[in-house]
Write a protein that holds these residues in place. Structure first.
Motif, short mmCIF file in Angstrom:
data_model
loop_
_atom_site.label_atom_id
_atom_site.label_comp_id
_atom_site.label_asym_id
_atom_site.label_seq_id
_atom_site.Cartn_x
_atom_site.Cartn_y
_atom_site.Cartn_z
N LYS A 4 -29.46 10.92 -2.45
CA LYS A 4 -28.52 10.44 -1.28
C LYS A 4 -28.53 9.12 -0.89
CE LYS A 4 -26.87 14.60 -2.26
NZ LYS A 4 -25.81 15.17 -3.00
N ILE A 7 -26.28 10.15 4.34
CA ILE A 7 -26.13 11.50 4.77
C ILE A 7 -25.78 11.76 6.25
CG2 ILE A 7 -27.52 13.85 5.39
CD1 ILE A 7 -29.33 13.03 3.06
N CYS A 8 -24.64 12.42 6.60
CA CYS A 8 -24.41 12.64 8.05
C CYS A 8 -24.50 13.97 8.36
CB CYS A 8 -22.82 12.22 8.09
SG CYS A 8 -22.42 10.51 7.65
N ASN A 9 -25.27 14.16 9.43
CA ASN A 9 -25.48 15.55 9.92
C ASN A 9 -24.99 15.81 11.32
OD1 ASN A 9 -26.64 18.16 10.40
ND2 ASN A 9 -28.73 17.14 10.84
N ASN A 31 -20.17 16.14 8.75
CA ASN A 31 -20.92 16.24 7.70
C ASN A 31 -20.42 15.72 6.42
OD1 ASN A 31 -22.84 17.91 9.26
ND2 ASN A 31 -21.29 19.66 9.37
N GLU A 33 -22.28 13.80 2.49
CA GLU A 33 -23.34 13.12 1.89
C GLU A 33 -22.70 12.13 0.77
OE1 GLU A 33 -25.41 16.35 0.22
OE2 GLU A 33 -26.64 16.74 1.90
N ASN A 35 -23.47 10.05 -2.66
CA ASN A 35 -24.58 9.95 -3.74
C ASN A 35 -24.93 8.55 -3.95
OD1 ASN A 35 -24.94 12.82 -3.94
ND2 ASN A 35 -22.94 12.69 -5.53
N TYR A 69 -28.17 9.23 8.30
CA TYR A 69 -29.43 8.67 7.59
C TYR A 69 -28.72 7.64 6.33
CZ TYR A 69 -32.37 12.21 9.41
OH TYR A 69 -33.15 12.74 10.33
#
Length: 281
Positions: A4, A7-9, A31, A33, A35, A69
C-alpha cells in the motif's frame, strides 16, 4: 497481496470557521487504500472533499481525526514530513504557481538541489526528467514563453527529478486547452507505466478518468463509489444523481439502450462504440 502506498483510516478533516460557526467538515470518516504502482482517479463535484484529500497525501493538511499513512509513514508526526514529501510529489492546477526559475532546466533542478544532491546527479536527473515529459529540447527556454500544456509538463518534470514513489495531480488539466490536456494525460500515463510511480489524479474530466486502473467517487467528504472505470461509468443514473457526468460515448450508449436498442451500457471509448454499432447490423 499488493503493498500500500496510501492508507486512510477513518480520516476526518474540518476547516476552521469563525468563532460563531461550527467547523466545516470536508472529509468525513474516509477509509481508503491505494496500492503501490496504481493509477487512481478521484472524482467528485466542487466541495466533495477530493482536493482536501489530495492535500493530506503530502501532509499539506493534517487530519482533524483519524490517520493517513503514506508509504508506511503517518502524516501527523512532524518528524515524518520531510520523508513524506520526498515520497509524494504534487502537481497543481496552475503550473505558473509551481515554476520558480526563469530557465526551464533551472526550474527542474530546483527540487533536486533542495535535496542536497551532487551537481552531476542533478544534471542527470534534470536531463532524464525533461526527456521523459518530451521537453528536453526546451531546456534553455524561458517558462513564461511556453504553452499551458508545456508549462505543466515542466512542472511534472520538476517533480519527477525528485524521484518520488507517488505523484498527486490536483486537476492538472483544468486550465489547459484540449491539446494541452492530451499532452499532460499522455505524460501521466507514461510515467505510471514506465516507472511504476503511483498516480492519484483528481479530475472533473470523465474522458481522463477512463484511463485509470480504479476510480473513487467522493460526495460530501465520503466515498460513495469505488471500482474500475467500466463498473463506475455503467451506473449512469447514479452518477447523475451525485451531480457528475459520464464519458460522452457512455451516455450515448445509455440513451440508446433506454430507447430499446440492444447495446452494451458500459462502453467507454469511441472504438468500442463503433464496434458495438457494427455488431448491431
Amino acid at each position: 497481496m499488493c503493498e500500500k502506498m496510501v492508507i486512510c483510516n477513518k480520516l476526518v478533516y474540518k476547516y476552521p470557521q469563525s468563532e460563531d460557526e461550527q467547523p466545516k467538515v470536508a472529509i468525513d470518516g474516509l477509509n481508503l487504500e491505494v496500492n503501490k504502482g496504481e493509477f487512481l482517479v478521484v472524482l467528485g463535484h466542487n466541495g466533495s472533499g477530493k482536493s482536501t484529500f489530495a492535500k493530506h497525501i503530502n501532509a499539506l493538511l493534517i487530519p482533524t481525526e483519524g490517520e493517513i499513512y503514506v508509504d508506511g509513514l503517518v502524516t501527523s508526526e512532524e518528524s515524518n514530513l520531510w520523508n513524506i514529501r520526498n515520497v509524494a510529489g504534487m502537481v497543481f492546477q496552475n503550473p505558473d504557481n509551481q515554476i520558480v526559475a526563469t530557465i526551464v532546466e533551472e526550474d527542474v533542478a530546483f527540487g533536486p538541489e533542495n535535496l542536497g544532491l551532487e551537481p552531476k546527479e542533478i544534471r542527470k536527473r534534470v536531463d532524464e526528467s525533461l526527456k521523459n515529459v518530451g521537453m528536453y529540447d526546451y531546456r534553455k527556454h524561458a517558462p513564461h514563453l511556453l504553452s499551458g500544456g508545456q508549462k505543466q509538463r515542466v512542472a511534472i518534470a520538476g517533480i519527477l527529478a525528485m524521484m518520488p514513489k507517488c505523484i498527486v495531480f490536483d486537476e492538472p488539466t483544468a486550465m489547459l486547452d484540449p491539446f494541452g490536456r492530451k499532452e499532460v494525460i499522455r505524460t501521466i500515463k507514461e510515467i505510471n507505466k514506465k516507472y511504476g510511480i503511483t498516480i492519484i489524479l483528481i479530475t472533473h474530466n470523465m474522458e481522463e478518468a477512463v484511463e485509470a486502473d480504479r476510480i473513487v467517487v467522493m460526495d460530501n467528504g465520503k466515498i460513495v463509489m469505488n471500482g474500475k472505470p467500466r463498473e463506475i461509468f455503467r451506473e449512469v443514473s447514479l452518477m447523475k444523481k451525485i451531480g457528475l457526468d459520464v464519458p460522452q460515448v457512455t451516455e450515448l450508449a445509455y440513451e440508446l439502450k433506454q430507447s430499446g436498442i440492444n447495446i452494451e451500457s458500459d462502453i467507454l471509448t469511441i472504438n468500442e462504440m463503433v464496434n458495438a454499432l457494427c455488431q448491431l447490423k
